[in-house]
Motif scaffolding. Structure first.
Motif, PDB file in Angstrom:
ATOM      1  N   LEU A  65      28.673  48.902  13.714  1.00 10.14           N
ATOM      2  CA  LEU A  65      27.427  48.703  14.472  1.00 10.14           C
ATOM      3  C   LEU A  65      27.653  47.716  15.619  1.00 10.14           C
ATOM      4  CD1 LEU A  65      24.360  49.152  14.793  1.00 10.14           C
ATOM      5  CD2 LEU A  65      24.049  47.220  13.226  1.00 10.14           C
ATOM      6  N   LEU A  66      28.277  46.596  15.320  1.00 13.33           N
ATOM      7  CA  LEU A  66      28.543  45.601  16.358  1.00 13.33           C
ATOM      8  C   LEU A  66      29.455  46.171  17.450  1.00 13.33           C
ATOM      9  CD1 LEU A  66      28.242  42.758  17.465  1.00 13.33           C
ATOM     10  CD2 LEU A  66      30.097  42.042  15.930  1.00 13.33           C
ATOM     11  N   VAL A 108      35.733  50.758  18.848  1.00 12.37           N
ATOM     12  CA  VAL A 108      34.724  51.712  18.377  1.00 12.37           C
ATOM     13  C   VAL A 108      35.389  52.848  17.603  1.00 12.37           C
ATOM     14  CG1 VAL A 108      33.032  53.446  19.113  1.00 12.37           C
ATOM     15  CG2 VAL A 108      32.972  51.156  20.095  1.00 12.37           C
ATOM     16  N   ALA A 109      36.474  53.381  18.141  1.00 11.65           N
ATOM     17  CA  ALA A 109      37.169  54.487  17.462  1.00 11.65           C
ATOM     18  C   ALA A 109      37.681  54.047  16.089  1.00 11.65           C
ATOM     19  CB  ALA A 109      38.313  55.001  18.326  1.00 11.65           C
ATOM     20  N   THR A 110      38.325  52.897  16.019  1.00 13.89           N
ATOM     21  CA  THR A 110      38.853  52.448  14.732  1.00 13.89           C
ATOM     22  C   THR A 110      37.736  52.077  13.766  1.00 13.89           C
ATOM     23  OG1 THR A 110      39.158  50.187  15.517  1.00 13.89           O
ATOM     24  CG2 THR A 110      41.054  51.667  15.668  1.00 13.89           C
ATOM     25  N   LEU A 112      29.945  48.274  23.023  1.00 15.71           N
ATOM     26  CA  LEU A 112      30.235  49.335  24.003  1.00 15.71           C
ATOM     27  C   LEU A 112      28.999  49.647  24.834  1.00 15.71           C
ATOM     28  CD1 LEU A 112      32.347  51.234  25.144  1.00 15.71           C
ATOM     29  CD2 LEU A 112      31.678  52.921  23.419  1.00 15.71           C
ATOM     30  N   LEU A 113      27.843  49.649  24.208  1.00 16.65           N
ATOM     31  CA  LEU A 113      26.594  49.861  24.946  1.00 16.65           C
ATOM     32  C   LEU A 113      26.382  48.746  25.979  1.00 16.65           C
ATOM     33  CD1 LEU A 113      23.938  51.432  25.384  1.00 16.65           C
ATOM     34  CD2 LEU A 113      22.944  50.006  23.575  1.00 16.65           C
ATOM     35  N   TRP A 172      37.103  47.568  28.768  1.00 19.44           N
ATOM     36  CA  TRP A 172      36.819  48.987  28.480  1.00 19.44           C
ATOM     37  C   TRP A 172      37.799  49.542  27.461  1.00 19.44           C
ATOM     38  CZ3 TRP A 172      32.739  51.883  29.465  1.00 19.44           C
ATOM     39  CH2 TRP A 172      31.896  51.565  30.534  1.00 19.44           C
ATOM     40  N   VAL A 173      39.073  49.285  27.668  1.00 15.23           N
ATOM     41  CA  VAL A 173      40.102  49.819  26.771  1.00 15.23           C
ATOM     42  C   VAL A 173      39.927  49.238  25.370  1.00 15.23           C
ATOM     43  CG1 VAL A 173      42.581  49.862  26.302  1.00 15.23           C
ATOM     44  CG2 VAL A 173      41.739  50.295  28.619  1.00 15.23           C
TER      45      VAL A 173
END
Length: 157
Positions: A47-48, A78-80, A53-54, A71-72
């Motif tokens: 969630l965090l 987020v993916a992990t 990312l948002l 960004w990277v």
């Protein structure tokens, strides 16, 4: 006319199967509580990460706050985190391979976060603070999933 049966409340391990149908190594209440805590911590991490990312998307026109490295890093996190949610859920169902993946991913991400926080000037202070909070959440995961009881439960299962 029959009266509908009340729905059972999902137990602390997140496994809605009756106790006698759960994998034997996941039946003890302390393990179900540990699995529930793990899923809550990983869920908080995801969630965090998503909220970060948002925030990056909303602040994208501020190059002093949102660099290419931000960004990277946020995309990787987020993916992990989403992968780790999958691993935690499947671990709660007794999948030993997912348990191993959760152990490895949480440890690797915790080390990566420590490096991010320690590197001077590589990332903005706000991202380092967010990563510090993520690190605390993942430290909880690492401590739980590498604990003696959890390891022995999955070694026996």
């Amino acid at each position: 006319m029959t009266t509908p049966m009340p729905r059972a409340v999902e137990p602390a391990g997140g496994d809605s199967r009756p106790p006698h149908l759960r994998p034997p190594h996941l039946r003890p209440p302390h393990l179900r509580r540990a699995l529930r805590s793990t899923k809550l911590l990983v869920g908080g991490y995801a969630l965090l990460s998503g909220l970060t990312l948002l925030a990056i998307i909303l602040l994208r026109h501020h190059p002093d706050l949102v660099t290419d490295a931000v960004w990277v890093r946020a995309s990787i996190v987020v993916a992990t985190s989403l992968l780790m949610v999958s691993f935690a859920v499947r671990t709660g169902r007794g999948h030993s391979r997912s348990y191993l993946r959760l152990r490895v991913a949480s440890g690797v991400m915790l080390v990566a976060i420590a490096v991010i926080v320690a590197l001077p000037g590589a990332f903005p202070v706000w991202l380092k603070a967010e990563q510090g909070v993520c690190g605390v959440l993942l430290l909880g995961v690492v401590l739980i999933v590498n604990g003696r009881r959890m390891r022995s439960a999955f070694a026996a299962g």
